[in-house]
Motif scaffolding. Structure first.
Motif: not given
Length: 573
Positions: A439, A506, A510, A554
């Motif tokens: 990320s 991450d 999100n 990503w």
């Protein structure tokens, strides 16, 4: 009357020293700011989202919690009475641990402690006398910690019944969240029998509000209806939505396994996970893991095959370079007895794998390793054979452990040089070892140094200075138990765990951002679960599950899926 306030003019020299002290504080903070890396915009936004979540709070059913505390008190009084009767008055109360240990000694059971793990070990013994087993069971129920959890809910509830400020931002080195106060991240796991019973929450909580232990037993029987167990099983249900609202929750399904396969390039597993997303009726990953361990086909190893449980425990315990100890700990969490695993896993193993397992057992036994004393030879070999089977079917993950450790060492040996491995990169700069995630976010390890560290298989009978060591990258960090700074080694499995769990964080961030943007107000997050509170009749669960699984650029190609539920009371699905 003495004065409580001093004017600067009254003590000019002291005031000047105070001003100098404040000036030094400001200079120190400015220097710290100069040396620290700037916070990424994505992290800053995640911080403010978490603060909004904390401000919203999560509502407690305070009426049921107060009633449950009365119920628990009455249940404990009855357990004390049962203990007195069972022991002939030698143990007057379940809290008298020393007296209970002495009574157990008289029944041929010598124990140093009666903690949770020791009680579980004792109850696994098949030769316990009925009175001894019952005494241990009474103590086990008495020691349930649901009382402390309910008191924490009530003590921290605001006037509107909501607990606020429970979620800590970037609490772990990987960036993952933690919980404080009411500790919503460590709610006890309900018994399997509770989950299988699918109790009606409204009926259950009406029964809890009677504060009558016998009413629970009458409704649910002597086993499921044990009051302290049942309150503990239902602890999540004391958290509920406000009037006119529902909780709408979704949990990322097997996210660590999916991330591990994706980041390590375990392609067969990534394909299998995508196949499962497309067709959930296909064999799950626990069956696939078991098939590899037992060297059999998925057709033979059906969904209800008991060997699937071995696959489940292996998936949850061996991914981060765990061995016999990790498998044993997870087996206990899932009530898997290891001894019956030995014969079938031994039969499934080829001669080479058997020889490797036996040779390792003999080496560990010669070094007097604790696990060779705690487990029988067959139990130890069973766990080792499961480990070898799992690793044989996950060669890319095994290689990822090695690649991460090698890249980490290369970066420390050559400060300023970026070394890539496993979709990540290492760099030593400004006194830190930086690990850049896919990320773009970085993990930081303090003051990296290569030092000689004692290997796990070192002969413990030798004095420390003569035990086998090898050079390993070590870093400074905070010990999760003592909260003290300590230097610890970075081995491949630990680095891989950090990478996987940081990527999972991450993805969670999100998902929270996507939920908020779509109008789903998030009121909590527990590990890999997102908890929202919405008006009754508003929103769509299936759409919410798809929404939070939309991948950032990503993470392209990562097999992510989620499963959720909707209802009034919080629960573990």
């Amino acid at each position: 009357m003495s004065t409580l306030w001093n004017e600067p003019a009254d003590h000019p020299a002291d005031f000047e020293r105070f001003a100098d002290y404040c000036d030094q504080d400001i200079l120190s903070e400015a220097e710290a700011d100069r040396r620290m890396m700037p916070l990424r915009q994505e992290c800053q936004e995640a911080y403010w989202r978490n603060e909004r979540i904390n401000d919203r709070g999560i509502r407690v059913d305070t009426e049921s919690a107060v009633a449950a505390l009365k119920l628990v008190e009455r249940a404990k009084e009855r357990l004390d009475g049962q203990m007195r009767e069972l022991t002939g008055g030698q143990v007057q109360a379940c809290s008298q641990v020393a007296a209970l240990k002495l009574w157990l000694t008289g029944h041929g059971i010598d124990v140093d402690s009666i903690g949770k793990a020791e009680i579980e070990d004792l109850l696994e013994q098949e030769d316990l006398s009925p009175p001894a087993r019952r005494a241990i069971e009474i103590r086990q129920e008495y020691a349930k910690t649901s009382v402390a959890k309910l008191e924490a809910f009530l003590n921290r509830a605001c006037a509107d019944g909501r607990v606020r400020g429970s979620f800590l931002f970037r609490a772990a080195g990987t960036g993952r969240y933690s919980s404080t106060g009411a500790q919503l991240h460590n709610l006890p796991r309900p018994r399997k029998s509770f989950g299988d019973a699918h109790l009606d929450p409204a009926t259950l909580f009406r029964a809890i509000r009677t504060s009558d232990p016998e009413w629970l037993r009458l409704l649910y029987g002597d086993d499921l209806g044990q009051p302290l167990w049942l309150v503990s099983d239902a602890i999540r249900g004391f958290l509920w939505a406000g009037p006119g609202n529902d909780l709408l929750c979704a949990d990322y399904s097997g996210i660590e396994g999916a991330v591990a396969a994706w980041v390590a390039g375990e392609d067969w597993k990534v394909r299998a996970l995508f196949d499962l997303i497309a067709d959930p009726s296909l064999p799950d990953m626990y069956r696939r893991a078991a098939a590899g361990i037992y060297n059999t086909t998925l057709d033979e190893l059906t969904k209800k095959d008991p060997r699937r449980q071995v696959g489940k425990v292996s998936e949850l315990s061996l991914q981060y370079q765990g061995g016999v100890g990790a498998f044993r700990s997870m087996a206990r969490n899932y009530s898997l007895k290891i001894r019956p695993v030995f014969e079938p896993v031994w039969e499934a193993a080829d001669a080479e794998r058997r020889d490797r397992a036996v040779e390792r057992y003999e080496d560990c036994s010669h070094r007097n390793e604790l696990l060779t004393k705690q487990l029988s030879r067959e139990e130890w070999l069973a766990a080792e054979l499961v480990k070898l089977g799992w690793r044989a079917t996950h060669p890319a993950i095994v290689q990822a452990w090695k690649d991460l450790e090698a890249a980490c060492r290369a970066a420390v040996d050559t400060p300023g040089r970026q070394v890539e491995a496993v979709k990540c990169a290492f760099l030593v700069r400004r006194g830190f070892l930086w690990l850049r995630l896919p990320s773009g976010r970085c993990l930081a390890y303090g003051k990296p140094q290569v030092r000689d560290v004692e290997v796990p298989w070192a002969d413990k009978e030798q004095p420390p200075e003569r035990r086998e060591k090898r050079p390993v990258v070590t870093v400074l960090g905070v010990d999760s138990t003592t909260k003290q700074w300590t230097r610890y080694p970075l081995y491949g499995g630990l680095l891989f765990e950090n990478v996987v769990q940081a990527i999972a964080l991450d993805l969670l961030d999100n998902g929270i951002a996507l939920a908020e943007a779509a109008g789903y107000p998030v009121i909590g997050h527990v590990h890999d679960e997102i908890i929202t509170e919405v008006p009754r009749g508003w929103g769509d669960l299936a759409a919410f599950e798809r929404l939070i699984c939309q991948l950032p650029a990503w993470a392209a190609g990562l097999p992510l899926t989620a499963g959720g539920w909707r209802g009034k009371r919080y629960r573990k699905d």
